[in-house]
Design an enzyme around this catalytic site. Structure first.
Site, PDB file in Angstrom:
ATOM      1  CG  ASN A 154      23.488 -50.779  35.571  1.00 23.95           C
ATOM      2  OD1 ASN A 154      24.306 -50.903  34.660  1.00 23.95           O
ATOM      3  ND2 ASN A 154      22.210 -51.041  35.412  1.00 23.95           N
ATOM      4  CD  GLU A 252      23.427 -54.883  25.857  1.00 23.05           C
ATOM      5  OE1 GLU A 252      24.195 -54.532  26.757  1.00 23.05           O
ATOM      6  OE2 GLU A 252      23.071 -56.041  25.685  1.00 23.05           O
ATOM      7  CB  CYS A 286      18.650 -51.910  31.725  1.00 25.08           C
ATOM      8  SG  CYS A 286      19.278 -53.587  31.579  1.00 25.08           S
TER       9      CYS A 286
END
Ligand code: NAP
Length: 485
Positions: A154, A252, A286
């Site tokens: 992304n 992450e 996210c």
């Protein structure tokens, strides 16, 4: 028909075919008729070669002065800045972003790389007076060795940079494995390092599937650090593999980011901020806001304001200048999102806006979902608890701030949270009690390039990336004692 361009791995300073000889074809998610070329389906032997190359290059690279390593990174920065338009266009085509958001990746990259070049020259340690006469004790920072970067689709250009540049400037050598959906951004990074004249073997790129390439990287004991960004499920697997070799990790992972609206006079501002943070990149960030927890008395008005702002979005191919929302990255991801919507409706939620997969024309060439607002959602529904990773925002009405905080914290995730309020005591309570790595008050979820970035609970593990904390991951401490007399 013109032959499709074949891209290769970059190992030991050379562009190499995968050992398997196999390639996969990648397509623009906005237009499945547009081929983006053929990419290696690498195997374990390719990974071993890349790690071997990085291992061989390590001793010379780590012994360069920080200034010399920074010079290489500055050259990278120069060639990257020259190429920013091409990079933006590639990100747009690979990830399905609108061009403006895609161009923001190299722009933001310029800021963050510049920051970390400076940071790499400020690797101060610790000195303390010794309790013993004639003894000096000094703690210095040393690189880990071979570091692997495993990255998601992304932010296909920016996320690898956030790992690769800090790793290199602090003296590590690198193997990068980008997401299968966005390999060309990884290829461009390798090309830029080649152009910048980086010494052989210091940076390596291996393309291919996460299950084969990612798995081989995560289980190789020669890899001393793994910086991963991606889903919590994959991060959990990497964590387990890394633990077997005591490999240092920086994970992450996913998020289910709430926005609480309480004692807020400017609902118009809250609605604008929430809408853009929820739907940018079709909710596939996210840090996308995916839950609005709002006082019951304000719920109807806030929903109406958000629904009104959602009307401004125009879906399509991000290369078109008037398009403001692109497609979902893949058909399978799109189907999963649609299931969340229909399951929530079956459980009693109401669609306030959007809710449909679009069809006809360009919409048949990708998976396009309208920005969707679901109201009347209860905190136990999957749509309120799980990461949907799509353009779906749910509203949950509550009767007190304490109830809002309880719901906000009641998920496995702990990445980012927002509060919209005019009450200082509520800000104080929010900052003290929110179980996330980042909080935002009176704005969406945009972060600064120079500040630490990360999550807690199932959203993150290890030192935060970006900013000063990144060096805590990419270096170890060595304490040197000398007795002079
Ligand atoms: P993903 O499916 O977890 O993939 C991330 C990377 O891991 C890809 O390169 C993938 O390769 C690789 N991978 C897959 N299986 C693997 C395995 N068994 N071993 C090692 N590596 C493996 O995530 P994604 O769909 O690309 O990205 C979306 C997710 O990333 C969301 O959950 C989002 O919240 C999270 N994310 C988090 C942050 C953050 O900073 N917290 C930022 C961005 C995104 P393939 O592509 O080849 O499968």
């Amino acid at each position: 028909m013109a032959e499709k361009r074949k891209y290769l791995n970059y190992i030991n300073g050379e562009w190499k075919e995968p050992g398997t000889g196999d390639f996969y074809e990648n397509f623009n998610p906005a237009d499945d008729q547009e081929s983006l070329g053929l990419y290696p389906l690498s195997d374990v032997e390719d990974v071993k070669a890349a790690i071997g190359s990085a291992e061989k290059a390590f001793s010379e690279w780590k012994n360069l002065s920080p200034a010399a390593r920074s010079d290489y990174m500055s050259r990278f920065l120069e060639v990257m800045a020259e190429d920013r338009d091409r990079i933006g266009e590639v990100v747009c085509r690979e990830a399905g972003k609108i061009l403006k958001e895609a161009l923001a990746e190299p722009e933001r990259g310029i800021e963050e790389v510049g920051y970390f070049i400076g940071e790499g020259q400020r690797l101060e340690g610790i000195t303390m007076p010794s309790s013993r006469p004639g003894v000096s004790s000094v703690a210095v920072r040393v690189p880990l060795g071979v570091v692997a970067a495993i990255t998601p689709w992304n932010f296909p250009f920016l996320t690898p940079l956030r790992k690769v540049i800090p790793a290199l400037v602090t003296g590590n050598t690198v193997v990068l494995k980008p997401a299968s959906a966005t390999p060309l951004s990884g290829v461009i990074i390798a090309e830029l390092f080649e152009k910048a004249g980086l010494p052989t073997g210091v940076f390596n790129l291996v393309l291919g599937s996460g299950k084969v390439v990612g798995d081989a990287i995560a289980s190789d004991p020669r890899v001393k650090g793994i910086s991963f960004t991606g889903s919590t499920a994959v991060g959990r697997g990497i964590n387990t593999q890394a633990a077997a070799n005591f490999t240092k990790i920086q994970l992450e992972m996913g998020g289910k980011n709430p926005a609480i609206v309480a004692d807020c006079l400017n609902l118009e501002n809250a609605a604008a901020q929430i809408t853009s943070s929820a739907f940018a990149l079709s909710g596939q960030r996210c840090t996308s806001i995916s839950r609005v927890i709002v006082m019951e008395k304000d719920a109807d008005r806030l929903e109406a304001l958000i629904a009104d702002k959602m009307k401004d979005y125009k879906l399509g191919n991000g290369l078109e200048p008037d398009v403001s929302l692109g497609p979902i990255i893949s058909r399978s991801a799109g189907e999963k999102i649609m299931n969340y919507i229909s399951d929530a409706v079956d459980a009693g939620a109401e669609i306030k806006a959007g809710g449909r997969q679009l069809e006809g024309g360009i919409f048949d060439k990708g998976f396009y979902i309208e920005p969707t607002l679901l109201s009347n959602v209860s905190p136990d529904m999957a749509a309120a608890r799980e990461e949907i990773f799509g353009p779906v925002l749910v509203t949950i009405p509550v009767n007190s701030f304490d109830e809002a905080m309880k719901i906000a914290n009641d998920t496995e995730y702990g990445l980012s949270a927002s509060l919209f309020t005019d009450s200082l005591p509520l800000i104080n309570k929010f900052q003290n009690e929110m179980e996330t790595g980042m909080t935002h008050t009176n704005h969406g979820t945009v972060t600064d390039g120079t500040m630490p970035f990360g999550g807690v609970k199932n959203s993150g593990l290890g030192p935060f990336s970006k900013g000063k904390t990144n060096r805590d991951f990419f270096t170890n401490i060595r304490v040197n004692y000398v007795k002079y007399v």
